[in-house]
Design a protein around this motif. Structure first.
Motif, short mmCIF file in Angstrom:
data_model
loop_
_atom_site.label_atom_id
_atom_site.label_comp_id
_atom_site.label_asym_id
_atom_site.label_seq_id
_atom_site.Cartn_x
_atom_site.Cartn_y
_atom_site.Cartn_z
N TRP A 158 12.78 -3.31 1.83
CA TRP A 158 11.98 -2.18 1.66
C TRP A 158 11.09 -2.24 0.07
O TRP A 158 10.02 -2.19 -0.05
CB TRP A 158 12.65 -0.62 1.70
N GLU B 53 7.47 -3.23 -0.66
CA GLU B 53 6.55 -2.35 -1.52
C GLU B 53 6.06 -2.97 -2.77
O GLU B 53 4.71 -2.88 -2.91
CB GLU B 53 7.28 -1.02 -2.23
N LEU C 18 8.57 11.12 -0.13
CA LEU C 18 8.16 9.80 0.07
C LEU C 18 6.57 9.70 -0.49
O LEU C 18 6.35 8.39 -1.16
CB LEU C 18 8.03 9.53 1.49
N LEU D 21 4.08 1.54 1.46
CA LEU D 21 4.76 1.76 2.80
C LEU D 21 5.30 3.06 2.72
O LEU D 21 5.45 3.73 4.01
CB LEU D 21 5.91 0.78 2.87
N SER D 22 5.99 3.82 1.82
CA SER D 22 6.45 5.17 1.54
C SER D 22 5.34 6.14 1.79
O SER D 22 5.80 7.23 2.68
CB SER D 22 7.12 5.34 0.40
N LEU E 248 4.58 6.11 5.72
CA LEU E 248 5.81 6.56 6.25
C LEU E 248 5.48 8.22 6.26
O LEU E 248 5.80 9.16 6.99
CB LEU E 248 7.06 6.09 5.87
N THR F 185 3.15 9.56 8.50
CA THR F 185 3.76 9.94 9.95
C THR F 185 4.47 11.13 9.94
O THR F 185 4.59 11.86 11.12
CB THR F 185 4.54 8.70 10.54
N THR G 86 3.15 12.48 15.41
CA THR G 86 4.39 11.61 14.87
C THR G 86 5.37 12.44 14.37
O THR G 86 6.41 12.10 14.66
CB THR G 86 3.79 10.75 13.96
N TRP H 108 9.24 12.14 15.10
CA TRP H 108 10.16 12.36 13.97
C TRP H 108 11.47 13.33 14.39
O TRP H 108 12.57 13.23 14.08
CB TRP H 108 9.86 12.33 12.77
#
Length: 189
Positions: A27, A31, A98, A105-106, A109, A112, A118, A122
């Motif tokens: 990860w 990033e 996040l 990327l965080s 996420l 979402t 979404t 989750w």
């Protein structure tokens, strides 16, 4: 002849404990690579401004979720017999955290976790994970998550006013000599 003690077998590490360091490392590498790619495309100043904006938006999300949870707690303390509303603050706080982390990327996420379709996915995945941990057959002390879930389930026995409801499981229709068919008047409360 002296007998040597054999070493005790070490407990096997769980799958999550074996895989988690690799996932975190991958990860972080993704990033950093994505930050460099976006920085070369948009410019370093734009990337820094986007990261600052993400941190500010994440902080405001956490603040809003905290205020919502606080007002729900106040409402619950005023009328403890009412059903506690689901505020959905845990996913919002996680999304805020996040967003505050530097990286795209965080942030993706986190988005979402904020969008309703979404978010429902989750939430369902979290419930499945919690149910699996609750039904874990691991011995007490072997799996900290399963222990925490069991403790939380035991605490649900307590009513909001602090009283404990005692009871026992009884097989319906079976008494000491067979099925109970005698008439009993209804209970009056």
């Amino acid at each position: 002849m002296t007998q040597q003690a054999t070493p005790a077998p070490q407990a096997r590490r769980g799958k999550l404990r074996r895989v988690l360091p690799l996932v975190v490392t991958a990860w972080l590498v993704l990033e950093i690579w994505l930050l460099v790619q976006v920085g070369s495309w948009l410019g370093a100043l734009t990337v820094v401004l986007l990261l600052i904006a993400g941190a500010v938006i994440g902080g405001s999300l956490i603040k809003r979720a905290g205020l919502k949870a606080f007002s729900a707690a106040i409402d619950q303390s005023r009328d403890p017999k009412s059903q506690q509303p689901q505020t959905g603050t845990s996913l919002t706080v996680l999304a805020g955290l996040l967003l505050m982390l530097p990286g795209f990327l965080s942030d993706a996420l986190a988005l979402t976790l904020l969008f309703p379709p979404t978010r429902a996915l989750w939430r369902a995945a979290g419930r499945r994970f919690a149910d699996k941990a609750l039904r874990s057959t691991a011995a007490v002390g072997a799996d900290p998550l399963a222990d925490a879930m069991r403790l939380q389930e035991q605490l649900r026995i307590h009513r909001p006013d602090g009283k404990v409801i005692q009871g026992e499981v009884v097989e319906p229709g079976m008494g000491p000599q067979g099925p109970d068919t005698a008439y009993r008047p209804p209970l009056k409360g």
